[in-house]
Design a protein around this motif. Structure first.
Motif, PDB file in Angstrom:
ATOM      1  N   ARG A   1      31.061  40.061  38.664  1.00 16.34           N
ATOM      2  CA  ARG A   1      30.374  40.096  39.958  1.00 16.34           C
ATOM      3  C   ARG A   1      30.651  38.836  40.759  1.00 16.34           C
ATOM      4  NH1 ARG A   1      26.224  42.327  36.661  1.00 16.34           N
ATOM      5  NH2 ARG A   1      25.225  40.293  36.526  1.00 16.34           N
ATOM      6  N   THR A   2      30.693  37.696  40.051  1.00 17.67           N
ATOM      7  CA  THR A   2      31.011  36.446  40.737  1.00 17.67           C
ATOM      8  C   THR A   2      32.427  36.481  41.293  1.00 17.67           C
ATOM      9  OG1 THR A   2      29.508  35.258  39.258  1.00 17.67           O
ATOM     10  CG2 THR A   2      31.113  33.952  40.481  1.00 17.67           C
ATOM     11  N   ARG A   3      33.364  37.038  40.467  1.00 19.56           N
ATOM     12  CA  ARG A   3      34.746  37.127  40.947  1.00 19.56           C
ATOM     13  C   ARG A   3      34.855  38.025  42.164  1.00 19.56           C
ATOM     14  NH1 ARG A   3      39.054  40.382  37.460  1.00 19.56           N
ATOM     15  NH2 ARG A   3      37.715  42.020  38.298  1.00 19.56           N
ATOM     16  N   THR A   4      34.139  39.157  42.123  1.00 15.13           N
ATOM     17  CA  THR A   4      34.176  40.065  43.271  1.00 15.13           C
ATOM     18  C   THR A   4      33.594  39.390  44.507  1.00 15.13           C
ATOM     19  OG1 THR A   4      33.965  41.939  41.773  1.00 15.13           O
ATOM     20  CG2 THR A   4      33.454  42.323  44.087  1.00 15.13           C
ATOM     21  N   ALA A   5      32.447  38.694  44.317  1.00 17.27           N
ATOM     22  CA  ALA A   5      31.853  37.995  45.459  1.00 17.27           C
ATOM     23  C   ALA A   5      32.758  36.884  45.950  1.00 17.27           C
ATOM     24  CB  ALA A   5      30.481  37.443  45.066  1.00 17.27           C
ATOM     25  N   THR A   6      33.407  36.183  44.987  1.00 15.04           N
ATOM     26  CA  THR A   6      34.326  35.100  45.389  1.00 15.04           C
ATOM     27  C   THR A   6      35.516  35.663  46.148  1.00 15.04           C
ATOM     28  OG1 THR A   6      33.652  33.829  43.442  1.00 15.04           O
ATOM     29  CG2 THR A   6      35.690  33.175  44.547  1.00 15.04           C
ATOM     30  N   PHE A   7      36.087  36.749  45.637  1.00 19.39           N
ATOM     31  CA  PHE A   7      37.223  37.378  46.318  1.00 19.39           C
ATOM     32  C   PHE A   7      36.846  37.778  47.742  1.00 19.39           C
ATOM     33  CE2 PHE A   7      40.550  38.914  43.076  1.00 19.39           C
ATOM     34  CZ  PHE A   7      40.587  37.635  42.533  1.00 19.39           C
ATOM     35  N   ASP A   8      35.658  38.397  47.858  1.00 23.77           N
ATOM     36  CA  ASP A   8      35.252  38.870  49.183  1.00 23.77           C
ATOM     37  C   ASP A   8      34.913  37.726  50.131  1.00 23.77           C
ATOM     38  OD1 ASP A   8      35.628  41.478  48.449  1.00 23.77           O
ATOM     39  OD2 ASP A   8      33.537  41.817  47.870  1.00 23.77           O
ATOM     40  N   SER A   9      34.599  36.551  49.570  1.00 26.31           N
ATOM     41  CA  SER A   9      34.231  35.413  50.420  1.00 26.31           C
ATOM     42  C   SER A   9      35.435  34.580  50.837  1.00 26.31           C
ATOM     43  CB  SER A   9      33.223  34.518  49.674  1.00 26.31           C
ATOM     44  OG  SER A   9      32.059  35.251  49.352  1.00 26.31           O
ATOM     45  N   LEU A  10      36.593  34.818  50.247  1.00 25.01           N
ATOM     46  CA  LEU A  10      37.773  34.026  50.585  1.00 25.01           C
ATOM     47  C   LEU A  10      38.341  34.465  51.923  1.00 25.01           C
ATOM     48  CD1 LEU A  10      39.624  33.937  47.136  1.00 25.01           C
ATOM     49  CD2 LEU A  10      38.330  32.086  48.200  1.00 25.01           C
ATOM     50  N   PHE A  11      38.902  33.484  52.638  1.00 22.63           N
ATOM     51  CA  PHE A  11      39.605  33.797  53.880  1.00 22.63           C
ATOM     52  C   PHE A  11      41.002  34.344  53.602  1.00 22.63           C
ATOM     53  CE2 PHE A  11      36.501  30.573  55.170  1.00 22.63           C
ATOM     54  CZ  PHE A  11      35.889  31.241  56.224  1.00 22.63           C
ATOM     55  N   GLU A  12      41.487  34.084  52.414  1.00 20.37           N
ATOM     56  CA  GLU A  12      42.804  34.558  52.037  1.00 20.37           C
ATOM     57  C   GLU A  12      42.699  35.984  51.517  1.00 20.37           C
ATOM     58  OE1 GLU A  12      46.573  32.957  49.327  1.00 20.37           O
ATOM     59  OE2 GLU A  12      44.560  32.135  49.100  1.00 20.37           O
ATOM     60  N   SER A  13      43.665  36.828  51.863  1.00 22.83           N
ATOM     61  CA  SER A  13      43.686  38.221  51.404  1.00 22.83           C
ATOM     62  C   SER A  13      44.308  38.280  50.012  1.00 22.83           C
ATOM     63  CB  SER A  13      44.487  39.084  52.380  1.00 22.83           C
ATOM     64  OG  SER A  13      43.913  39.037  53.669  1.00 22.83           O
ATOM     65  N   LEU A  14      43.619  38.964  49.093  1.00 24.03           N
ATOM     66  CA  LEU A  14      44.075  39.043  47.712  1.00 24.03           C
ATOM     67  C   LEU A  14      44.108  40.499  47.275  1.00 24.03           C
ATOM     68  CD1 LEU A  14      41.955  36.161  46.122  1.00 24.03           C
ATOM     69  CD2 LEU A  14      44.295  36.038  46.967  1.00 24.03           C
ATOM     70  N   ALA A  15      45.098  40.822  46.447  1.00 23.87           N
ATOM     71  CA  ALA A  15      45.214  42.150  45.847  1.00 23.87           C
ATOM     72  C   ALA A  15      45.910  41.997  44.509  1.00 23.87           C
ATOM     73  CB  ALA A  15      45.974  43.119  46.742  1.00 23.87           C
ATOM     74  N   VAL A  16      45.391  42.688  43.499  1.00 27.45           N
ATOM     75  CA  VAL A  16      45.951  42.636  42.148  1.00 27.45           C
ATOM     76  C   VAL A  16      46.563  44.008  41.847  1.00 27.45           C
ATOM     77  CG1 VAL A  16      45.451  42.298  39.702  1.00 27.45           C
ATOM     78  CG2 VAL A  16      44.260  40.920  41.418  1.00 27.45           C
ATOM     79  N   PHE A  17      47.832  43.998  41.413  1.00 24.07           N
ATOM     80  CA  PHE A  17      48.567  45.220  41.114  1.00 24.07           C
ATOM     81  C   PHE A  17      48.913  45.251  39.634  1.00 24.07           C
ATOM     82  CE2 PHE A  17      49.179  44.642  45.626  1.00 24.07           C
ATOM     83  CZ  PHE A  17      49.108  45.929  46.137  1.00 24.07           C
ATOM     84  N   ALA A  18      48.835  46.459  39.037  1.00 24.47           N
ATOM     85  CA  ALA A  18      49.230  46.664  37.653  1.00 24.47           C
ATOM     86  C   ALA A  18      50.749  46.728  37.552  1.00 24.47           C
ATOM     87  CB  ALA A  18      48.606  47.954  37.113  1.00 24.47           C
ATOM     88  N   PRO A  19      51.315  46.642  36.327  1.00 23.61           N
ATOM     89  CA  PRO A  19      52.778  46.728  36.186  1.00 23.61           C
ATOM     90  C   PRO A  19      53.369  48.022  36.731  1.00 23.61           C
ATOM     91  CG  PRO A  19      51.810  45.833  34.190  1.00 23.61           C
ATOM     92  CD  PRO A  19      50.685  46.260  35.049  1.00 23.61           C
ATOM     93  N   ASP A  20      52.574  49.115  36.783  1.00 19.74           N
ATOM     94  CA  ASP A  20      53.102  50.359  37.357  1.00 19.74           C
ATOM     95  C   ASP A  20      52.976  50.408  38.859  1.00 19.74           C
ATOM     96  OD1 ASP A  20      50.377  50.518  37.530  1.00 19.74           O
ATOM     97  OD2 ASP A  20      50.196  52.514  36.626  1.00 19.74           O
ATOM     98  N   GLY A  21      52.546  49.298  39.482  1.00 16.87           N
ATOM     99  CA  GLY A  21      52.464  49.230  40.930  1.00 16.87           C
ATOM    100  C   GLY A  21      51.175  49.753  41.516  1.00 16.87           C
ATOM    101  N   ARG A  22      50.181  50.086  40.691  1.00 14.39           N
ATOM    102  CA  ARG A  22      48.927  50.638  41.207  1.00 14.39           C
ATOM    103  C   ARG A  22      47.947  49.514  41.514  1.00 14.39           C
ATOM    104  NH1 ARG A  22      47.173  55.614  41.430  1.00 14.39           N
ATOM    105  NH2 ARG A  22      48.891  56.310  40.079  1.00 14.39           N
TER     106      ARG A  22
END
Length: 782
Positions: free
Chosen positions: A424-445
């Motif tokens: 939950r902290t990571r999700t809140a931290t991600f949403d609070s960052l000004f930088e856009s972040l996205a994590v992709f799996a090895p299959d590209g999903r």
């Protein structure tokens, strides 16, 4: 008529005799009548006995006539007793033709030779077996050379006889098979007579004792088992025979030249003797030893596990509990060693607060007892009063026992709670960052993203909730790119981060004028992180800074040219003034008066001081701008430092200062600019001399420490406060009124620091009011 007495006597006698005779005859008649009646009764009794006897007589006359009771006709299945022997076969009932002919032949032979005969006959349509015994009849029974034939119904006896014969044949076959099985048995077997001597041994016994044959083993009484403590195999067999109970023992014997462990059994067979056999259990004993070793290793392994394990046997007694199990349930070592049942274990654990609270504890304990008879493993979660969370697994065993496993999951649950909090902290931290972040799996999903990622590309939320692949996302953002072909660069960054495990980045321009910087970063879990940052403002600021940097570079070049011009402009007039003053001092313009000579001397001194100050200003300015030229040469430190100290002898003697110079030639030499290093040391010496009162002390030391040279100049002057020392090292500073702040050291210390740093070293200053100042020059040794 009168009779004489004699006649009367005789008549009396006669009458008495007649009376007695009559009485005798009456008595005799009565006796004979009783005998006749008795004979009649005996006749009837013997006739009845003959009728009830199991044998039926048949009297055959020489002419073939027969006399027999009706019972014989019944046995033969005839309606009545026939009159002749040939009529015993009426074609449908009676004897068969072959049996009748055999009987007739036997009767004729008996008539001729008086030889008896025996045979067995079976009537037609009957299962009755009749035994026939024939012989010549006694003349008292029948005269005329008659044959008396006795018929016996021995159907039951015959069946029993057949059964016994069949049983005997089967017994003989079984005995032969048993003897063959004993002979072929792989184990040594033997039989002892009532005297406990060997009478029979099999081939395995012969081979085990190494005899030539069974006869030799019996004849020589070769024993398989050696005497143990003076008691041999015959004595053990004798004891088994005396007690009437089998004796079984485990001994060691030599079989096939190998020492093996045998289980020997002596079985008493009543008066016949004692049988015995030996089973080789060496392999079983070895397996038992291996099993015991395996069990001990298994229990030792269980004792090393971090989870608690307890073993209950088929009687529900605790047979083993490892250390974690004892710690979880607060069991003492004495309780573990005692015969602790499952119910007693639960009671003890409850008393020590190591079981969950239950309202009806006896019923709950009974439910737990059903674990022993369950068909499958049972799992339960226990929460103890102290907050400990246990995961209980009960595995019933085939022998009726139970394996109970207790795992302390308190830390795991705490870690899970911490993990949820971190997520939950990571999700809140991600949403609070000004930088856009996205994590992709090895299959590209797409696995994880923040709000800025969807906002910066203008992607709908329903698309992100479906966790699309990178190809679908690139199709959605392609229309927003100034150059749609740049979407391949973003895809390559994701592929490089997830598959190649390399970091890759770049920049793209959007159609609305924004500039985005992206980077694909490999993550430790195998996924890839795509970071996107809007650098539009940074790019604009960078362009502005680049323009300003160009302006500063141009200004620096102007400053360099200015310093070069100023150096020339300052040095040329001073050189001229110094030259003219030296000409005047040399008398070129004539002899000068004493006052004029003093003036000329003052001019030369001022010119020399002004030249030094100008040179210091230029060096300081060039050093701060990074343009100070350093011409290094091999410089031996001790002579160099000694020379510099001697140059200040006059100033030292004027103030009666005691100067102590320490050092030796082991300090070696360094690569340095001799002139500029001398200026730095002279600045420090001049400051020390100026700060030291009359009759004060100055220490100058030179030492080599771990590839660095330390030059220390220390005085016992008035010293400086930390603020004053900082201002002295920084040079001239402007105050609040725009004027230079007051300082006492001029440009000496800042110039010395710059010159030392230009040589790759550093200057350390330590000063305390009333105690003096210590300056340490640290230079590297090459």
């Amino acid at each position: 008529m009168e009779f004489s007495p004699t006649a009367l006597v005789l008549l009396g006698l006669f009458l008495a005799a007649w009376t007695m005779g009559a009485a005798f005859m009456v008595l005799r008649a009565r006796t004979l009548s009783g005998k006749v009646e008795s004979a009649r009764r005996n006749s009837r009794r013997f006739a009845r006995i003959l009728e009830e006897s199991p044998a039926v007589p048949l009297l055959i006359q020489p002419d073939g006539r027969i006399e027999a009771p009706e019972r014989l006709a019944t046995w033969l299945g005839l309606d009545k007793t026939p009159g002749f022997l040939s009529e015993l076969d009426d074609g449908e009932n009676g004897l068969s033709t072959a049996d009748l002919e055999a009987l007739s032949d036997a009767v004729r032979r008996c008539h001729r030779t008086a030889s008896s005969f025996e045979m067995v006959l079976t009537p037609r349509h009957s299962k009755r077996s009749l035994a026939v015994r024939g012989q010549l009849a006694d003349p008292a029974i029948a005269s005329g050379n008659a044959v008396l034939v006795w018929w016996f119904d021995f159907s039951e006896s015959h069946d029993e006889l057949k059964r016994l014969r069949k049983g005997a044949r089967r017994a003989r076959r079984d005995f032969a098979a048993l003897v063959g099985m004993i002979e072929a048995a792989p184990m040594p077997m033997w039989f002892r007579g009532p005297d406990t001597k060997l009478q029979l041994v099999n081939s395995a016994y012969v081979e085990a004792v190494g005899a030539q044959s069974a006869e030799q083993a019996v004849a020589m009484q070769i024993e398989l088992i050696e005497p143990i403590e003076g008691v041999g195999a015959p004595q053990v067999a004798e004891q088994a025979q005396a007690d009437g109970q089998p004796i079984e023992r485990i001994v060691s014997a030599t079989l096939h030249n190998q020492r093996r462990t045998l289980r020997v059994s002596d079985l008493p067979l009543g008066r016949e003797g004692v049988a015995g056999y030996a089973i080789d259990i060496e392999d079983m004993e070895e397996q038992n030893r291996i099993f015991r070793a395996f069990r001990e290793a298994h229990l030792s392994l269980l004792d090393l596990l971090s989870v608690g394990v307890a073993l209950f046997d088929e009687r529900r007694g605790l047979s083993f509990a490892n250390q974690p199990f004892q710690r979880l349930f607060a069991m003492s070592s004495a309780a573990h060693q005692d015969a602790l049942t499952f119910d007693r274990f639960l009671d003890m654990a409850r008393d020590r607060g190591r079981l969950p609270e239950r309202r009806d504890f006896p019923q709950w304990r009974a439910e737990l007892g059903a674990w022993f008879t369950s068909d499958t493993a049972q799992e339960d979660a226990w929460t103890l009063p102290d907050g400990t969370h246990l995961r209980i697994i009960a595995q019933p065993m085939p022998d009726g026992g139970l394996v109970m496993i207790a795992e302390d999951r308190s830390e795991e649950l705490a870690l899970a709670a911490t993990r949820d909090t971190l997520l939950r902290t990571r999700t809140a931290t991600f949403d609070s960052l000004f930088e856009s972040l996205a994590v992709f799996a090895p299959d590209g999903r797409l696995q994880l993203w923040n709000r800025c990622f969807a906002e910066i590309w203008g992607l709908p939320e329903n698309l992100m909730d479906d966790h699309p692949r990178i190809e679908k996302i690139l199709e959605k953002i392609a229309p927003q790119l100034a150059r749609p072909g740049h979407k391949q660069a973003i895809g390559e960054a994701v592929r490089s981060a997830t598959l190649d495990r390399r970091q890759r980045g770049g920049q793209v321009s959007l159609a609305d004028g924004r500039t985005l910087e992206f980077a694909g970063v490999p993550l430790p879990d195998g996924n890839g992180l795509l970071t996107i940052l809007d650098v539009t403002d940074s790019r604009m600021a960078e362009d502005a800074l680049r323009e300003r940097n160009s302006a500063l570079e141009e200004a620096d070049a102007v400053k360099t040219r200015f310093l070069a011009n100023m150096s020339y402009e300052f040095r040329t007039p001073l050189t001229s003034i110094s030259g003219f003053a030296e000409l005047l001092q040399g008398g070129v313009a004539g002899e000068l008066s004493d006052q004029a000579k003093d003036y000329v001397e003052a001019i030369l001194t001022s010119v020399e001081r002004l030249s030094a100050q100008i040179e210091s200003v230029l060096d300081l300015t060039q050093s701060e701008s990074g343009l100070l030229p350093i011409a290094t040469e091999d410089l031996e430190l001790l002579p160099f430092l000694t020379t510099l100290v001697h140059e200040h002898e006059d100033a030292i003697e004027r103030k009666h200062i005691s100067l102590n110079l320490r050092g030796d030639r082991s300090s070696g030499s360094i690569q340095a600019d001799k002139r500029r290093l001398a200026r730095a040391i002279n600045s420090l010496l001049e400051n020390a001399i100026a700060a030291t009162p009359e009759h004060g002390r100055i220490l100058v030391s030179l030492a080599l420490h771990r590839k660095v040279v330390k030059i220390v100049i220390s005085d016992n002057g008035c010293g400086m406060r930390p603020g004053e020392l900082a201002r002295a090292l920084d040079g001239y500073q402007l105050g609040a009124d725009g004027q230079p702040e007051k300082r006492r050291t001029g440009l000496g210390l800042p110039l010395a620091r710059q010159l030392v740093e230009a040589h790759g070293g550093r200057l350390e200053m330590l000063s305390e009011p009333g105690s003096g100042t210590t300056a340490t020059i640290i230079l590297p040794v090459t």
